[in-house]
Design a protein around this motif. Structure first.
Motif, mmCIF file in Angstrom:
data_model
loop_
_atom_site.group_PDB
_atom_site.id
_atom_site.type_symbol
_atom_site.label_atom_id
_atom_site.label_comp_id
_atom_site.label_asym_id
_atom_site.label_seq_id
_atom_site.Cartn_x
_atom_site.Cartn_y
_atom_site.Cartn_z
ATOM 1 N N HIS A 72 -7.396 4.704 4.618
ATOM 2 C CA HIS A 72 -7.906 3.670 3.750
ATOM 3 C C HIS A 72 -7.849 4.116 2.318
ATOM 4 N N PHE A 119 -4.822 4.762 -1.047
ATOM 5 C CA PHE A 119 -3.579 4.149 -1.737
ATOM 6 C C PHE A 119 -2.798 5.182 -2.363
ATOM 7 N N HIS A 143 6.026 5.645 0.704
ATOM 8 C CA HIS A 143 5.002 5.177 1.631
ATOM 9 C C HIS A 143 5.231 5.849 2.989
ATOM 10 N N ALA A 153 -4.337 3.726 8.199
ATOM 11 C CA ALA A 153 -4.818 2.591 7.114
ATOM 12 C C ALA A 153 -4.068 3.068 5.943
ATOM 13 N N SER A 159 -2.727 2.403 2.633
ATOM 14 C CA SER A 159 -2.521 0.990 2.235
ATOM 15 C C SER A 159 -1.357 0.698 1.441
ATOM 16 N N GLY A 206 -1.203 -1.087 -1.052
ATOM 17 C CA GLY A 206 -1.868 -1.345 -2.352
ATOM 18 C C GLY A 206 -1.559 -2.715 -2.869
ATOM 19 N N ARG A 207 -1.668 -2.748 -4.202
ATOM 20 C CA ARG A 207 -1.240 -4.083 -4.799
ATOM 21 C C ARG A 207 0.258 -4.234 -5.147
#
Length: 300
Positions: A169, A171, A272, A283, A285, A287-288
């Protein structure tokens, strides 16, 4: 301002082929990461722990099998299997030993493992990490009193990832990589080394950062070389053109920040994958992604 949307011809068939391949492909275990990490750790005994880990990552990036699958345009793989998972023996080896005879047969999360790979795990990987190295899990266990150990073993529910990988969890700093590229991050680390030259612990950390970033650059550059090799053998003129473009993109972003939307998207994907190969957690992420990539999209 009106933006024209252009859909490449045949994209629906292409997406369908990729989707079907993912859905129909069996889930498999890949032992390559575990083998390469074991090789590296055997050669770095006695060195600072985070330097050892960084060197293992670089050894992985420079030696792991890389793939460019048919129909792919955004490239990058974390293991040799099309749908598969690597192993992280440096985190814990007890569960690998526990599940070694179950992977192929269990009802939940079945992972195919060949007999050859199973023997390598049993003969090379498990003995080394069980007897010659301190894994994250074994180090944690060494701090527990007998009472706490007994309590943990009898708890009906415990999240082991809190102990080993972390809960995930998080980023990755994709925006940092997109802003300055790997060369820029290396330069920042070198500048910090001047600031912390009298603090050996921080110097070790910064050295490990540079080692991983150098390995990451080579990892991406290898895809450029592979794409060029595949292009030279490709009979389809359209695919040949794509492969040459992939080669150029990977070459450009291996050290430098991206200059287009395609380059930004590809660098984010590589970052990533690298985060997953390093952490093995859960998890992680993206992200945005809308905010991170929008400036590149807008400029294009």
């Amino acid at each position: 301002m009106q933006i024209e949307q252009i859909s490449p011809p045949g994209y629906e068939d292409r997406i369908s082929r990729l989707k079907n391949r993912v859905v129909l492909q069996p889930h498999e275990l890949c032992i390559e990461r575990a083998k390469l990490f074991t090789e590296s750790y055997k050669s770095t005994k006695g060195e600072v722990p985070n330097i050892r880990f960084a060197k293992a990552m670089r050894h992985l990036f420079t030696n792991m099998t890389i793939k460019i699958w048919d129909d792919e345009f955004i490239v990058g793989n974390r293991c040799t299997k099309f749908v598969g998972t690597p192993l992280y023996p440096e985190v814990r080896v007890d569960t690998i030993e526990q599940d070694i005879n179950l992977y192929n047969n269990r009802e939940t999360q079945r992972l195919l493992l060949s007999d050859v790979d199973k023997q390598i795990i049993l003969e090379e990987i498990i003995p080394y990490w069980k007897n010659e190295e301190e894994t994250t899990k074994s180090r944690f266990d060494s701090y527990l009193s007998p009472e706490l150990t007994d309590l943990m073993l009898n708890l009906p529910y415990i999240v082991d990832t809190n102990i080993t990988n972390g809960t995930g969890h998080f980023f990755p700093g994709h925006h940092n990589v997109l802003k300055v590229g790997f060369n820029g991050l290396i330069q920042k680390a070198r500048e910090k080394m001047k600031e912390f030259s009298k603090d050996q612990k921080k110097m070790n950390f910064l050295e490990s950062v540079i080692i991983v970033l150098d390995g990451s650059k080579e990892f991406i550059q290898r895809f450029s070389i592979l794409a060029t090799e595949l292009a030279e053998k490709e009979s389809s003129s359209n695919r040949k053109k794509e492969l040459y473009e992939i080669a150029e993109i990977c070459s450009n972003i291996s050290g430098n920040p991206p200059s287009s939307f395609k380059e930004a998207f590809q660098l984010l994907y590589f970052t990533h994958i690298i985060a997953g190969l390093e952490d093995g957690g859960f998890a992680i992420s993206i992200g945005r992604i809308d905010q991170v990539l929008y400036p590149f999209y807008f400029e294009d």
